[in-house]
Design a protein around this motif. Structure first.
Motif, mmCIF file in Angstrom:
data_model
loop_
_atom_site.group_PDB
_atom_site.id
_atom_site.type_symbol
_atom_site.label_atom_id
_atom_site.label_comp_id
_atom_site.label_asym_id
_atom_site.label_seq_id
_atom_site.Cartn_x
_atom_site.Cartn_y
_atom_site.Cartn_z
ATOM 1 N N GLU A 151 0.853 -1.191 0.000
ATOM 2 C CA GLU A 151 0.000 0.000 0.000
ATOM 3 C C GLU A 151 0.882 1.232 0.000
ATOM 4 O OE1 GLU A 151 -3.413 2.330 2.651
ATOM 5 O OE2 GLU A 151 -2.680 0.374 3.302
ATOM 6 N N THR A 152 0.604 2.153 -0.930
ATOM 7 C CA THR A 152 1.293 3.443 -0.958
ATOM 8 C C THR A 152 0.256 4.531 -0.686
ATOM 9 O OG1 THR A 152 0.944 3.919 -3.317
ATOM 10 C CG2 THR A 152 2.827 2.510 -2.743
ATOM 11 N N ALA A 153 0.676 5.771 -0.781
ATOM 12 C CA ALA A 153 -0.252 6.885 -0.543
ATOM 13 C C ALA A 153 -1.368 6.919 -1.578
ATOM 14 C CB ALA A 153 0.516 8.203 -0.553
ATOM 15 N N THR A 154 -1.120 6.363 -2.771
ATOM 16 C CA THR A 154 -2.104 6.473 -3.858
ATOM 17 C C THR A 154 -2.602 5.143 -4.406
ATOM 18 O OG1 THR A 154 -0.307 6.591 -5.488
ATOM 19 C CG2 THR A 154 -1.151 8.693 -4.608
ATOM 20 N N THR A 155 -1.961 4.023 -4.014
ATOM 21 C CA THR A 155 -2.330 2.743 -4.631
ATOM 22 C C THR A 155 -2.365 1.596 -3.622
ATOM 23 O OG1 THR A 155 -0.041 2.122 -5.158
ATOM 24 C CG2 THR A 155 -1.261 3.402 -6.827
ATOM 25 N N ASP A 176 -5.779 2.100 -8.199
ATOM 26 C CA ASP A 176 -5.754 3.525 -7.875
ATOM 27 C C ASP A 176 -6.734 3.794 -6.733
ATOM 28 O OD1 ASP A 176 -5.205 6.401 -8.352
ATOM 29 O OD2 ASP A 176 -7.279 6.428 -9.047
ATOM 30 N N LYS A 177 -6.270 4.400 -5.645
ATOM 31 C CA LYS A 177 -7.122 4.625 -4.482
ATOM 32 C C LYS A 177 -8.257 5.602 -4.743
ATOM 33 C CE LYS A 177 -4.090 3.621 -0.538
ATOM 34 N NZ LYS A 177 -3.457 4.210 0.669
ATOM 35 N N SER A 178 -8.038 6.568 -5.616
ATOM 36 C CA SER A 178 -9.045 7.611 -5.821
ATOM 37 C C SER A 178 -10.210 7.152 -6.683
ATOM 38 C CB SER A 178 -8.404 8.860 -6.438
ATOM 39 O OG SER A 178 -7.867 8.564 -7.716
ATOM 40 N N THR A 179 -9.956 6.224 -7.612
ATOM 41 C CA THR A 179 -11.007 5.775 -8.532
ATOM 42 C C THR A 179 -11.351 4.294 -8.407
ATOM 43 O OG1 THR A 179 -9.421 5.230 -10.273
ATOM 44 C CG2 THR A 179 -10.286 7.495 -10.246
#
Length: 255
Positions: A151-155, A176-179
């Motif tokens: 886990e990273t800040a975005t994925t 992608d965490k945002s979508t």
């Protein structure tokens, strides 16, 4: 100070592990990946660009319709160009067990051919997508065991080991965490060790108010052959005639 240090150490450990403890469960992540890509119906116009290792490219334009009823998804794909593949039609119907039954109509032969189970790993119309890829490129919780690898800040990166290894031994999906769209999917052979193919999302775009992978590229590692898939137009959750998803339409081109 002797008492403070252990307290500080415990606090430091808690702080460092907090992101890991707060992470979503991998099953929930993959469930969201499935949900954001699902719809009651869809109509897509697609451009496939097939490129060999030497850089020679061929283009194929097609239309894909899909319909989900009672939790089961059917899709029909019609090739529009070039002339050599025009009017080739491909039908995939999910049955009550969750498996997809597939047929293809080849205009040159003027007949419908059912895709046998041992042919599901074969190339779909010369592309880097197999027949099984046309049914799904990810797995829900009932089809695989999911493990969070990173886990990273975005994925998120999730390893999925399917219960049915008839196509692949495992996949590793970067989300992608945002979508909650897949940014990359690595497909491994049945041995679970050999990387066979890699699917990369090159461009995401909002279409009809939802994020979609606008441009995808599938690469076969051994040959270097690639297939670029671009969504030219998309409509979702529209009225759809269920007669499109029949062997009658497959053969005649008429619902």
């Amino acid at each position: 100070m002797k008492r403070v240090r252990p307290m500080l150490l415990a606090l430091l450990i808690f702080t460092l592990t907090l992101p890991l403890m707060a992470a979503e469960q991998p099953q929930e992540i993959m469930k969201k990946v499935m949900e954001v890509q699902s719809s009651n119906s869809s109509a897509l116009e697609l451009l496939l660009t097939l490129t060999d290792a030497g850089g020679q490219a061929r283009e194929r334009q097609l239309q894909t319709l899909s319909l989900t009823e009672e939790g089961r998804t059917s899709s029909i794909t019609v090739f529009l160009s070039p002339a050599s593949v025009k009017n080739t039609r491909f039908l995939s119907v999910e049955n009550s067990t969750g498996k997809s039954e597939q047929w293809i109509y080849l205009p040159a032969l003027k007949r419908v051919k059912r895709i046998a189970a041992n042919e599901e790993g074969g190339s779909f119309m010369g592309s880097d997508f197999s027949y099984s890829d046309m049914a799904s490129t990810t797995y829900d919780a009932t089809e695989a065991t999911h493990t969070l690898l990173e886990e990273t800040a975005t994925t998120y990166t999730i390893r999925s080991v399917p219960f049915d290894k008839s196509s692949y031994g495992k996949t590793e999906t970067t989300v992608d965490k945002s979508t909650y769209l897949p940014l990359q999917v690595d497909f491994y052979a049945k041995d679970g060790l050999t990387l066979e193919k890699q699917l990369v999302t090159q461009k995401m775009e909002q279409m009809q108010g939802r994020w979609v992978p606008k441009v995808l590229t599938m690469t076969t590692v051994a040959s270097g052959h690639t297939t670029r898939l671009e969504i030219l137009q998309a409509q979702y959750d529209i009225a759809m005639n269920s007669n499109y998803f029949t062997t009658k339409f497959l053969e005649t081109g008429r619902p």
